[in-house]
Motif scaffolding. Structure first.
Motif, mmCIF file in Angstrom:
data_model
loop_
_atom_site.group_PDB
_atom_site.id
_atom_site.type_symbol
_atom_site.label_atom_id
_atom_site.label_comp_id
_atom_site.label_asym_id
_atom_site.label_seq_id
_atom_site.Cartn_x
_atom_site.Cartn_y
_atom_site.Cartn_z
ATOM 1 N N ILE A 1 8.587 0.983 -5.484
ATOM 2 C CA ILE A 1 7.356 1.789 -5.484
ATOM 3 C C ILE A 1 7.225 2.459 -6.849
ATOM 4 N N GLU B 1 0.821 -1.206 0.000
ATOM 5 C CA GLU B 1 0.000 0.000 0.000
ATOM 6 C C GLU B 1 0.861 1.265 0.000
ATOM 7 N N HIS B 2 0.423 2.247 -0.729
ATOM 8 C CA HIS B 2 1.016 3.583 -0.707
ATOM 9 C C HIS B 2 -0.149 4.512 -0.987
ATOM 10 N N THR B 3 -0.220 5.652 -0.267
ATOM 11 C CA THR B 3 -1.425 6.474 -0.350
ATOM 12 C C THR B 3 -1.775 6.862 -1.784
ATOM 13 N N ALA B 4 -0.771 7.335 -2.522
ATOM 14 C CA ALA B 4 -1.083 7.832 -3.862
ATOM 15 C C ALA B 4 -0.709 6.829 -4.936
ATOM 16 N N ASP B 5 0.247 5.991 -4.644
ATOM 17 C CA ASP B 5 0.798 5.112 -5.668
ATOM 18 C C ASP B 5 0.710 3.659 -5.219
ATOM 19 N N ILE B 6 1.580 2.821 -5.733
ATOM 20 C CA ILE B 6 1.513 1.408 -5.374
ATOM 21 C C ILE B 6 2.915 0.811 -5.457
#
Lengths: 137, 479
Positions: A134, A7-12
């Motif tokens: 990322i 998980e990453h808030t804006a990306d992946i």
């Protein structure tokens, strides 16, 4: 080889574990294209050779994944088969296979703009190798 | 975040002591709720990391829509003096991603009855989504013209008209572009994507001005309640991604050679005035010009779609460009630093220029009012038009927010929100959505974003910009 998305808030991102460095790089490429398209919908009809030289393993991973995004973007290709033939030092040789993108037939998922250096990790762990990448999506 | 403390109602400080190696403190513009959201992930740490970069002046700044990015936080602003650096990660992969707003003379009642037909016309005219190719033939000579000329070059190809470039940031063209500094690979990736929307958070949106919030500025901008507008959000596509990738590699090696210790490899940079920095800035300007040119072409097909749908020339429909802003960019600007007028390289990574009335960079048409700032919200709530302020010049190198800012990861959004249900929910609110895939629609759901109204309220409270008008979505075309 084991690959999971993180998980990453804006990306992946993805984390990959593999028994060898060759498998690790192949697994990261496969993980990245799995974000873009359902892999079983892409047949390995066309092939491209990839040859890269980097200054360290992190850079080699950055160059490898972005090279595939370039080949994909510039030629309108999607890839589903990644044969990393040799990694010696920080040099890589590989053959990748795929076919021209067809939004009508391929089950497209999302665009991946680039692999980033943010929190990039390629390291030996126990008996195998680990990578974290990322993406900007 | 260690040491984070409030200094005024909308301003929080990350002291230099928060992380060993920070050259300046950090400032985040936020209220209690937005700072708590920023503190949940790594965004505040990224504000501190930017403060490690050589030659950073004043503070490492973040706008209220801050969230976790890569290298810089999204919403990050930093300026570097003559002994400082430029960092491609401080601009991002989607160089000059930005927004333009097109006005019309139409009312909601004119557009509502045939809205689906209008969106269908836009969908058939505008290439969008993954793997699509553009309609403009771009060989190398055409690309070189676009790299050098921006919106004007695309207009000269027949995609636009008088009045367009006069209403864009820097007249739709970035200074210092050198097409020879763009790699072959970037040319190849840019070749068939000019005039394509892309996917992800990029969109075309038919909107209505729901409420005018600042009468004088709205009048100067030609905005009135009930007026239909079209917002276009896109960037430099694969070309920009390749330029960033190319120069990240170059600068990663520069950092290594110089023995510079950085807390994140994505912050790779080169000293201003070095060949590497000059080359990047020249290539970045080409990508900016391509991005503005891309939005110019998208506006052209938006106008054609309205003409087809309403069987009327777009001029008669009043389709004038209000403004075009880029929110991922680095450029030289003159600011007051410690009491002296100084030329600094300002990086805006998910932040918009917000220049006040009288500022020389505000186009003549708006010089007496201030620069229009276009803020896309999420597709279920609102977007805003703001105006630049003089406080922003003192507080944030003339910068304000760029959007709502994500609060939920894309994968969590896909897991918790069903695209088909979202489509129905939006339809019940009078918002028609056309999207390539339901899963991609779910990623862009309103609940995946912060409350844009709160974000622009904080910007106004902190003095970074003032609200001029609130826009409500009617129809959304996603990539």
């Amino acid at each position: 080889m084991n690959c999971r998305t993180i998980e990453h808030t804006a990306d992946i991102g993805i984390e990959v574990e593999a028994g060898s460095l060759d498998e690790l790089f192949a697994g990261a490429a496969s993980g990245m294209f799995s974000l873009m398209v359902a892999p079983d919908s892409v047949s390995p009809a066309e092939s491209r050779e990839v040859s890269l030289q980097a200054a360290d393993l992190g850079e080699l991973m950055f160059l490898w994944l972005n090279e595939l995004l370039y080949l994909s973007g510039a030629n309108g290709l999607l890839f589903s088969s990644f044969d990393v033939k040799r990694i010696e030092g920080f040099a890589l040789e590989a053959e990748v296979k795929g076919e021209p993108a067809d939004p009508g037939r391929h089950r497209m998922r999302q665009d991946v703009k680039a692999a980033t250096y943010h929190e990039l990790l390629v390291e030996e762990r126990g008996d195998g190798w680990f990578a974290r990448v990322i993406f900007d999506v | 975040m260690e040491g984070l403390h409030r200094v005024s109602e909308y301003k929080w400080e990350i002291p230099r002591t928060a992380k060993s190696g920070m050259r300046v403190p950090g400032t985040v513009f936020a209220d209690e709720e937005l700072i708590a959201l920023a503190d949940r992930d790594r965004a505040l740490e990224q504000v501190a990391n930017v403060a490690f970069l050589p030659g950073i002046v004043f503070r490492s700044l973040a706008m209220p829509d801050i969230h976790w990015g890569y290298g810089f936080p999204i919403g990050g602003v930093a300026a570097f003096g003559p002994d400082g650096v430029v960092s491609p990660g401080g601009v991002g992969f989607d160089i000059s991603c930005g927004v333009r707003l097109v006005k019309t003379a139409l009312s909601e009642d004119d557009v509502r009855p045939g809205l689906e037909g209008l969106l269908a016309a836009m969908a058939s005219n505008v290439p969008r989504g993954l793997g699509t190719r553009g309609r403009i033939h771009t060989d190398e000579s055409v690309l070189r013209k676009v790299f050098a000329g921006g919106a004007k070059a695309v207009l000269d190809m027949g995609y636009g008209r008088d009045g367009d470039v006069e209403h864009a940031e820097r007249l739709g063209s970035y200074e210092g572009a050198d097409p020879d500094k763009v790699s072959r690979r970037a040319y190849e990736r840019g070749a068939d994507q000019l005039g394509t929307l892309g996917s992800g958070n990029h969109f075309l949106e038919v909107q209505v001005v729901e409420e005018v919030l600042l009468e004088g500025a709205a009048r100067d901008f030609g905005l009135f309640e009930g007026q239909v507008t079209v917002m276009i959000h896109s960037g430099s596509r694969g070309l920009g991604h390749q330029v960033c990738t190319d120069y990240l590699q170059v600068m990663d090696r520069v950092v290594k050679k110089a023995g510079l210790e950085l807390p994140d490899r994505q912050l790779a940079c080169a000293g201003l005035g070095s060949r590497e920095a000059d080359d990047y800035l020249a290539a970045m300007a080409c990508a900016c010009n391509y991005a503005v040119g891309n939005r110019q072409a998208l506006m052209h097909w938006t106008r054609r779609s309205f003409e087809q749908h309403f069987s009327s020339p777009e001029r008669a429909l009043g389709m004038e460009l209000l403004f075009d802003v880029s929110h991922n960019v680095a450029r030289f600007e003159t600011h007051d630093v410690e009491g002296r007028r100084t030329e600094v390289c300002v990086h805006r990574k998910g932040a918009t220029a917000s220049f006040p009335a009288g500022h020389p960079e505000v186009p003549e048409a708006y010089r007496g009012t201030g620069q229009p700032v276009i803020i896309p919200g999420d597709m279920g709530t609102h977007s805003y038009v703001l105006v630049g302020s003089s406080e922003a010049m003192a507080e944030s190198f003339g910068s304000t927010c760029h959007g709502a800012g994500r609060t939920m990861s894309r994968s969590r959004a896909r897991k918790t929100i069903r695209g088909s249900e979202l489509r129905q929910r939006l339809a019940s609110q009078g918002i028609v959505v056309m999207a390539g895939k339901d899963s991609l629609l779910a990623e862009e759901a309103p609940e995946a974003y912060k409350d844009v109204s709160r974000v622009v309220d904080v910007c106004e409270g902190a003095g970074l910009s003032r609200k001029v008008a609130r826009l409500r979505p009617m129809g959304v075309l996603k990539g």
